[in-house]
Design a protein around this motif. Structure first.
Motif, PDB file in Angstrom:
ATOM      1  N   SER A 133      -4.673   8.627  37.413  1.00 63.65           N
ATOM      2  CA  SER A 133      -3.386   8.807  38.175  1.00 63.65           C
ATOM      3  C   SER A 133      -3.298   9.623  39.494  1.00 63.65           C
ATOM      4  O   SER A 133      -2.453   9.014  40.356  1.00 63.65           O
ATOM      5  N   LEU A 134      -4.362  10.648  39.647  1.00 63.07           N
ATOM      6  CA  LEU A 134      -4.276  10.904  40.949  1.00 63.07           C
ATOM      7  C   LEU A 134      -4.655   9.840  41.973  1.00 63.07           C
ATOM      8  O   LEU A 134      -3.984   9.937  43.090  1.00 63.07           O
ATOM      9  N   ILE A 135      -5.554   9.062  41.833  1.00 62.13           N
ATOM     10  CA  ILE A 135      -5.847   8.118  43.038  1.00 62.13           C
ATOM     11  C   ILE A 135      -4.669   7.155  42.990  1.00 62.13           C
ATOM     12  O   ILE A 135      -4.609   6.945  44.427  1.00 62.13           O
ATOM     13  N   LEU A 136      -4.146   6.602  42.067  1.00 56.60           N
ATOM     14  CA  LEU A 136      -3.027   5.745  42.187  1.00 56.60           C
ATOM     15  C   LEU A 136      -1.813   6.422  43.064  1.00 56.60           C
ATOM     16  O   LEU A 136      -1.254   5.573  43.945  1.00 56.60           O
ATOM     17  N   LEU A 137      -1.411   7.569  42.506  1.00 53.13           N
ATOM     18  CA  LEU A 137      -0.294   8.064  43.164  1.00 53.13           C
ATOM     19  C   LEU A 137      -0.693   8.694  44.552  1.00 53.13           C
ATOM     20  O   LEU A 137       0.277   8.345  45.397  1.00 53.13           O
ATOM     21  N   GLY A 138      -1.802   8.697  44.787  1.00 56.58           N
ATOM     22  CA  GLY A 138      -2.089   9.296  46.243  1.00 56.58           C
ATOM     23  C   GLY A 138      -2.345   8.022  46.984  1.00 56.58           C
ATOM     24  O   GLY A 138      -1.853   7.999  48.119  1.00 56.58           O
ATOM     25  N   THR A 139      -2.723   6.890  46.523  1.00 53.40           N
ATOM     26  CA  THR A 139      -2.606   5.602  47.380  1.00 53.40           C
ATOM     27  C   THR A 139      -1.229   5.090  47.702  1.00 53.40           C
ATOM     28  O   THR A 139      -1.003   4.800  48.322  1.00 53.40           O
ATOM     29  N   ILE A 140      -0.263   5.331  46.610  1.00 55.20           N
ATOM     30  CA  ILE A 140       1.036   4.973  46.665  1.00 55.20           C
ATOM     31  C   ILE A 140       1.814   5.686  47.751  1.00 55.20           C
ATOM     32  O   ILE A 140       2.410   5.522  48.776  1.00 55.20           O
ATOM     33  N   GLY A 141       1.229   6.958  47.831  1.00 56.25           N
ATOM     34  CA  GLY A 141       1.795   8.131  48.630  1.00 56.25           C
ATOM     35  C   GLY A 141       1.415   7.652  50.197  1.00 56.25           C
ATOM     36  O   GLY A 141       2.214   7.792  51.135  1.00 56.25           O
ATOM     37  N   ALA A 142       0.303   6.928  50.317  1.00 52.66           N
ATOM     38  CA  ALA A 142      -0.184   6.724  51.790  1.00 52.66           C
ATOM     39  C   ALA A 142       0.643   5.559  52.268  1.00 52.66           C
ATOM     40  O   ALA A 142       0.982   5.455  53.563  1.00 52.66           O
ATOM     41  N   PHE A 143       1.227   4.829  51.118  1.00 52.85           N
ATOM     42  CA  PHE A 143       2.252   3.781  51.882  1.00 52.85           C
ATOM     43  C   PHE A 143       3.565   4.302  52.299  1.00 52.85           C
ATOM     44  O   PHE A 143       4.355   3.762  52.951  1.00 52.85           O
ATOM     45  N   LYS A 144       3.843   5.536  51.776  1.00 48.12           N
ATOM     46  CA  LYS A 144       5.221   6.278  52.060  1.00 48.12           C
ATOM     47  C   LYS A 144       5.344   6.801  53.351  1.00 48.12           C
ATOM     48  O   LYS A 144       6.240   7.437  53.513  1.00 48.12           O
ATOM     49  N   VAL A 145       4.189   7.690  53.698  1.00 49.47           N
ATOM     50  CA  VAL A 145       4.142   8.684  54.603  1.00 49.47           C
ATOM     51  C   VAL A 145       5.174   8.251  55.977  1.00 49.47           C
ATOM     52  O   VAL A 145       5.073   7.364  56.424  1.00 49.47           O
ATOM     53  N   PHE A 146       6.037   9.275  56.296  1.00 45.99           N
ATOM     54  CA  PHE A 146       6.728   9.127  57.328  1.00 45.99           C
ATOM     55  C   PHE A 146       7.031  10.286  57.902  1.00 45.99           C
ATOM     56  O   PHE A 146       6.546  10.573  59.284  1.00 45.99           O
ATOM     57  N   ASP A 147       7.528  11.342  57.383  1.00 46.68           N
ATOM     58  CA  ASP A 147       8.048  12.543  58.116  1.00 46.68           C
ATOM     59  C   ASP A 147       7.180  13.068  58.927  1.00 46.68           C
ATOM     60  O   ASP A 147       7.324  13.678  59.963  1.00 46.68           O
ATOM     61  N   LEU A 148       5.925  13.460  58.404  1.00 46.36           N
ATOM     62  CA  LEU A 148       4.755  14.213  58.944  1.00 46.36           C
ATOM     63  C   LEU A 148       4.531  13.683  60.188  1.00 46.36           C
ATOM     64  O   LEU A 148       4.362  14.016  61.330  1.00 46.36           O
ATOM     65  N   VAL A 149       4.232  12.141  60.229  1.00 48.97           N
ATOM     66  CA  VAL A 149       3.793  11.572  61.163  1.00 48.97           C
ATOM     67  C   VAL A 149       4.642  11.546  62.183  1.00 48.97           C
ATOM     68  O   VAL A 149       4.522  11.725  63.720  1.00 48.97           O
ATOM     69  N   PHE A 150       5.905  11.287  62.040  1.00 48.55           N
ATOM     70  CA  PHE A 150       7.162  11.202  63.019  1.00 48.55           C
ATOM     71  C   PHE A 150       7.163  12.520  63.752  1.00 48.55           C
ATOM     72  O   PHE A 150       7.570  12.286  65.048  1.00 48.55           O
ATOM     73  N   ILE A 151       7.089  13.637  63.156  1.00 49.71           N
ATOM     74  CA  ILE A 151       7.096  14.867  63.607  1.00 49.71           C
ATOM     75  C   ILE A 151       5.779  15.175  64.457  1.00 49.71           C
ATOM     76  O   ILE A 151       5.995  15.684  65.545  1.00 49.71           O
ATOM     77  N   LEU A 152       4.786  14.999  63.824  1.00 46.21           N
ATOM     78  CA  LEU A 152       3.422  15.157  64.640  1.00 46.21           C
ATOM     79  C   LEU A 152       2.913  14.590  65.796  1.00 46.21           C
ATOM     80  O   LEU A 152       2.536  15.017  66.830  1.00 46.21           O
ATOM     81  N   THR A 153       3.082  13.124  65.726  1.00 41.02           N
ATOM     82  CA  THR A 153       2.563  12.152  66.754  1.00 41.02           C
ATOM     83  C   THR A 153       3.532  11.061  66.849  1.00 41.02           C
ATOM     84  O   THR A 153       3.175  10.389  68.132  1.00 41.02           O
TER      85      THR A 153
END
Lengths: 296, 258
Positions: free
Chosen positions: A217-237
């Protein structure tokens, strides 16, 4: 499961409100993405120019597209495994039920409920190379040589973002492992102890393999999470420096709304959609066979 | 056996301190140049209370609409057999996997066409659609476990199905209602990308956009900026510490049952 259901001709009426929102703001956009991906359009002009598969061809020769794929893979891989490792280690210690366990668990979990925007701003102040907290700490303990330009160094920036994600989401793996551990019967450990296994031995040869469902579960959820990442990157870099930390969501945003290439943004969205769908299908397949094993 | 466990305590306390440190920094920096008066000046600010009001209106409406639409659908899927129920259910579950960023381009075009930019409804609609699948799923799982005897006698008495929903099923929903509401509230309150695109007029913006505006507008005052961050983070943190059980249940539920 044998659940009693009733024949009801009005059943559809109950679905109408849900279907209205779901189709309008979820299904329709998904379909419209495909349509839009075949057009060149700047979001303002009244005409969309049909260009066939041009955007798809452009995408494969787009240097940034390959950076995105690489970044998503690195992000998924590192966050998933570090979070799993930290999560299971912390869970093992929490499972001993020492005094204050609720407090430790609460504090480690609470970052999950905070808006990534707020977290991003906190960390960007901590990452500042001149007066940020991380470099100040390194200088204070005599390791000034290790001080870094955490977000400005194109090689390092993605790992800084990854670090923030790990800080925010380790509590999730921790809680998942804790709930997995409660379902392991204690007798297994008792008999291992009688056989002379040490705590570390029984952790490696019993706990870790018995939590296989949680790992998946953690591997799959984490992988899907990587496709969704926006807010953090937008703010940081904002995807920089030099596109070094560009991800699907940030690049979709940049193409569509900063560069006004709506069609290209839609094309990237279609690809993103297909990739998440593939991973979800793998998930259904894996968890599906798991529940069948349970039944037998 | 429990005597010599100071090492266990040490490990846990070190981890807790590491995880608490950024939270401490967030609070500490909100005190820079002004202490608690930073919070007062934010409360007096001409736009911050407005952002808070906007976020509250949108979050409250999304919670209510999501819960009502999701529980109605869950009721139908759990209690009735009808043509195409399996397929429809799968379609809804598919929604669980949709990343907001993958629909953001057409969503913007659609909301613009509907003339709902800078309108609460332009955000509430997409938010309900995004929260709906998960809420529906946990409600349906819960309804599936309700004993049918509760409904049986009412049906024999000739009660209409909608009356059964309102009088019997809905009141029984309370335990799982908290979980569904918490999850919807959390995603809505914290959402950033769609909020940034749909609400461009300053008096319609959400609280998550406030720090961005603040950083752009003024010679950034760190103390005030971080007070805004605390303002964003505090409501979910309070709810979390009060309702830890429901929270953890909600966050782990989708992954186990989905």
């Amino acid at each position: 499961m044998n659940r009693l259901t009733y024949k009801e001709k009005n059943a559809y009426f109950y679905l109408i409100p849900g279907l209205f929102f779901f189709c309008t703001f979820n299904i329709y956009p998904l379909v419209y993405n495909f349509y839009l991906s075949f057009f060149a359009w700047d979001a303002v002009s009244p005409v969309k120019e049909f260009i066939g598969f041009s955007h798809y061809k452009d995408m494969f020769t787009d240097r940034v597209f390959w950076i995105i794929l690489k970044n998503t893979a690195i992000y998924a891989f590192v966050t998933v495994f570090v979070q799993m490792f930290l999560g299971i280690v912390i869970a093992v210690f929490l499972f001993k039920n020492l005094k204050g366990t609720n407090l430790y668990r609460g504090i480690i979990f609470v970052p999950i409920v905070i808006a990534p925007v707020a977290i991003g701003i906190v960390f960007s102040s901590m990452f500042r190379s001149f007066d940020g907290d991380f470099n100040q700490i390194l200088r204070a303990i005599g390791l000034a040589g290790l001080a870094q330009d955490w977000l400005g160094d194109p090689k390092l920036a993605i790992y800084s973002i990854i670090g923030v994600n790990i800080w925010q989401w380790t509590g999730f793996s921790m809680v998942m492992y804790l709930s997995g551990m409660t379902s392991i019967p204690l007798e297994i450990y008792e008999s291992a102890e009688l056989d002379g296994a040490s705590q570390t031995q029984s952790f490696i040869s019993l706990t870790v393999p018995l939590l296989q469902r949680t790992h998946i579960s953690l591997i799959l959820l984490g992988t899907i999470g990587a496709f969704k990442v926006f807010d953090l990157v937008f703010i940081l870099t904002k995807g920089g420096p030099y596109s070094a930390t560009e991800f699907f969501a940030t690049y979709i945003y940049r193409s569509s709304f900063t560069e006004s290439r709506m069609g290209y943004g839609a094309t990237l969205s279609v690809v993103l959609m297909i990739l998440t769908l593939l991973i979800s299908l793998i998930q259904i397949k894996l968890t599906g066979t798991k529940s069948q094993e349970e039944k037998s | 056996m429990r005597k010599n466990n100071w090492k266990d305590y040490l490990v846990l306390i070190v981890f807790t301190i590491i995880f608490a440190y950024p939270l401490y920094i967030m609070f500490q920096k909100s005190m820079i140049s002004g202490g608690f008066s930073n919070y007062v000046s934010i409360a007096m600010d001409k736009s911050i209370p407005r952002y808070l009001l906007n976020s509250t209106i949108v979050t409250a409406s999304t919670i209510i609409l999501t819960f009502l639409t999701a529980s109605l659908s869950a009721y139908a899927f759990s209690f009735f057999s009808f043509k195409g129920n399996k397929t429809l259910f799968m379609v809804f579950l598919f929604g669980l996997m949709v990343a907001p960023c993958s629909i953001v381009v057409p969503l913007f075009v659609l909301v613009k066409k509907l003339n709902l930019l800078n309108n609460y409804l332009g955000l509430i609609g997409p938010y309900v659609a995004l929260s709906f699948p998960f809420a529906m799923l946990i409600l349906k799982n819960y309804y599936d476990d309700l004993p049918r005897s509760l409904v049986e006698s009412a049906r024999i008495d000739g009660c209409k199905s909608f009356k059964i929903y309102v009088k019997i099923v809905l009141p029984l929903t309370r335990p799982v209602m908290a979980v569904s509401i918490i999850m919807t509230a959390l995603t809505t309150w914290n959402e950033f990308l769609i909020a940034m695109l749909i609400m461009m007029k300053q008096n319609k913006q959400m609280i998550t956009i406030a720090p961005i505006n603040y950083m752009g507008q003024y010679q950034t005052n760190i103390g005030k900026l971080f007070s805004i961050l605390i303002l964003i983070a505090l409501p979910p943190m309070i709810v979390f510490f009060v309702m830890q059980k429901e929270f953890v249940k909600g966050i782990t539920a989708g992954s186990i049952k989905g």
